[in-house]
Each structure stands twice: as C-alpha cells, then as structure tokens.
Design an enzyme around this catalytic site. Structure first.
Site, PDB file in Angstrom:
ATOM      1  N   TYR A 121      34.469  26.435 -15.829  1.00 29.60           N
ATOM      2  CA  TYR A 121      33.343  27.141 -16.440  1.00 29.60           C
ATOM      3  C   TYR A 121      32.681  26.284 -17.512  1.00 29.60           C
ATOM      4  CZ  TYR A 121      30.700  31.212 -18.066  1.00 29.60           C
ATOM      5  OH  TYR A 121      29.696  32.086 -18.395  1.00 29.60           O
ATOM      6  N   ILE A 159      23.372  40.970 -16.670  1.00 27.40           N
ATOM      7  CA  ILE A 159      22.265  40.423 -17.443  1.00 27.40           C
ATOM      8  C   ILE A 159      20.978  40.379 -16.622  1.00 27.40           C
ATOM      9  CG2 ILE A 159      21.421  38.363 -18.634  1.00 27.40           C
ATOM     10  CD1 ILE A 159      24.379  37.799 -19.374  1.00 27.40           C
ATOM     11  N   VAL A 182      29.661  38.980 -22.927  1.00 26.45           N
ATOM     12  CA  VAL A 182      28.660  40.022 -22.682  1.00 26.45           C
ATOM     13  C   VAL A 182      29.279  41.069 -21.756  1.00 26.45           C
ATOM     14  CG1 VAL A 182      26.322  40.523 -21.883  1.00 26.45           C
ATOM     15  CG2 VAL A 182      26.862  38.263 -22.814  1.00 26.45           C
ATOM     16  N   ARG A 195      13.922  23.200  -9.774  1.00 28.55           N
ATOM     17  CA  ARG A 195      13.090  22.216  -9.074  1.00 28.55           C
ATOM     18  C   ARG A 195      11.991  22.901  -8.273  1.00 28.55           C
ATOM     19  NH1 ARG A 195      15.420  18.373  -4.303  1.00 28.55           N
ATOM     20  NH2 ARG A 195      15.591  20.429  -3.299  1.00 28.55           N
ATOM     21  N   LYS A 223      28.788  25.044 -17.313  1.00 28.43           N
ATOM     22  CA  LYS A 223      27.802  25.517 -18.283  1.00 28.43           C
ATOM     23  C   LYS A 223      27.265  24.383 -19.161  1.00 28.43           C
ATOM     24  CE  LYS A 223      27.339  29.832 -17.182  1.00 28.43           C
ATOM     25  NZ  LYS A 223      26.034  30.330 -16.690  1.00 28.43           N
TER      26      LYS A 223
END
Length: 249
Positions: free
Chosen positions: A150, A16, A183, A104, A154
């Site tokens: 996971y 990605i 994906v 940040r 997430k």
C-alpha cells in the site's frame, strides 16, 4: 463551491467515490458520469479508460472535473520478509497503473477543450480546461508497518500526480492529490476484517480522535475541483486529523 461543470468520477460505487458523486450533484454539477472501470483486468484497462473518456465527451462535450477514487485495501498485513509478490504487483497495477492510464486519457481529452476563464470578473486568475483529482493516502508520505504494498502504491500515485500536474500546467489543467489517512469506508472495514487494528490505532494516534467520514474527504476533493483552488496544482493534500503534527515514538 462554484461547481457548475461536468464531472467524470471513477470508482464511485461506494465510500469516497460515492460521497464525491453525491457532493458534486448537491454542489450544482451540470453533468456527472459515474464509471467503475475494472482496474484488475490489465489487458483491458487502457481500452476501458479511453472508452469511458470518449463516452463522457460524446455525452457532455467536455470534462471539467475528473476524480479517480478506484482502489483496494490491504486484507493481509505482512512484514516485508513475508510479503506476497503477487499482492504487491496487484496493488501497483490497480492504484498506480490505473491512475496513470486514466490521467493520461483524460489529460489528452482536456488538452483539446476550449480554455474558459476561471472568473470572468477577475481576469488575473487566467483560464482553465479542467481539473483532475487523484486519491492518495497518508501512506503517500509515510510508511506503516506491514503495509509495503500500500505504501509503495500510494507513494507512486502522488508521483504520477505531480508529473501530470507539471505536464498539464501549460494547458490550463490542474492535477492534485488528496491524501486522507483513515476514512470510514468499505475499504477500511475490509482492512479490519484482515486483522488491521485501525480503531485502537486511531484512538491513540489521531489528535482529533476519530476516523474521517467519506463526506469530509469528498469536500476536500470538490475544493480542488472548484475554481477556489485555481492556483493549486501538483499538491499532495494531507487530510489526517492532525496525525502528523507530532512524532510518535
């Protein structure tokens, strides 16, 4: 898609992130800095994030878009009763701490930038100092069997995104989270190698009947970078091929 600023893309070596970097270049981005920060080196992550951000400002003078695509995939799916604490901690470190430290650092830099009009022909849209896009997952909203590390990571990435959006709103900085499900990337192949039966699951559960391409996710990410999404902040945008349209019992 009105992309004419400078982009800072983290985790762009493949999948990605690579698609995002290429899409930004094709879309007209003025400058792109590609960074692969070692998010597993806990004692150096904060320093690397600050250093990369500082370098971006030195080279391009401002950051208009920041995209964080760095992450890892599950290689060993396990029931919660057998889940490995070390792997659980590693997922939190890379996905959550990495996202927090990067957001940040970039937020601090963007807050010092000049506020620029989003659309000079439409003053009602206001001004912007930048846009940050994080990468969540369908697991930012729902759990999946044997993937506690996971799912927890997430969910937390989406939480960091929402709070960053709230804190940055007054500064003209938007923060959104794109949340794809499956994906076609090296990470997915890694999950396949670990025994996760992705392809059979997709055929039975995804209305569109296929896994998304990395380019489809990149298109969504670039939309959230662009002024066309100027009123969107704090979003968790679910990109799932219709998976959550129905209840699978």
């Amino acid at each position: 898609m009105d992309i004419n600023g400078n982009a800072f893309v983290v985790g762009s070596g493949s999948g990605i992130g690579r698609a995002c970097a290429l899409g930004l270049a094709k879309g007209g981005a003025k400058g792109i800095l590609i960074a692969d920060i070692n998010l597993e080196a806990a004692n150096r992550v904060a320093t690397e994030c600050r250093g990369a951000t500082k370098y971006m400002i030195e080279i391009f003078e401002r950051i208009d878009y920041c995209i964080n695509c760095a992450g890892i995939g599950v290689q060993l799916a396990r029931n919660i009763s057998e889940a490995d604490f070390g792997e659980f901690s590693r997922f939190l470190q890379i996905h959550v701490e990495g996202t927090f430290l990067l957001v940040r650092s970039v937020s601090a830099a963007m807050q010092l930038q000049e506020l620029r009009p989003i659309d000079p022909t439409n003053p009602g849209r206001g001004g912007a100092r930048g846009s940050i896009v994080t990468l969540g997952s369908g697991n930012s909203f729902a759990a999946a069997p044997h993937l506690v590390q996971y799912t927890a990571a997430k969910h937390a990435v989406l939480g960091v995104t929402k709070n960053a959006a709230l804190d940055n709103a007054a500064h003209g900085i938007r923060v959104n989270c794109v949340c794809p499900t499956w994906v076609e990337t090296p990470m997915i192949q890694s999950a396949r190698d670990g025994g996760v039966e992705i392809d059979s699951w997709v055929k039975g559960m995804v209305p569109l009947g296929r896994i998304a391409t990395a380019e489809e996710v990149a298109d969504t990410v670039i939309f959230f970078c662009s002024p066309r999404s100027s009123y969107a902040t704090g979003c968790g945008f679910l990109l799932d091929g219709g998976t959550t349209l129905t209840c699978h019992v």
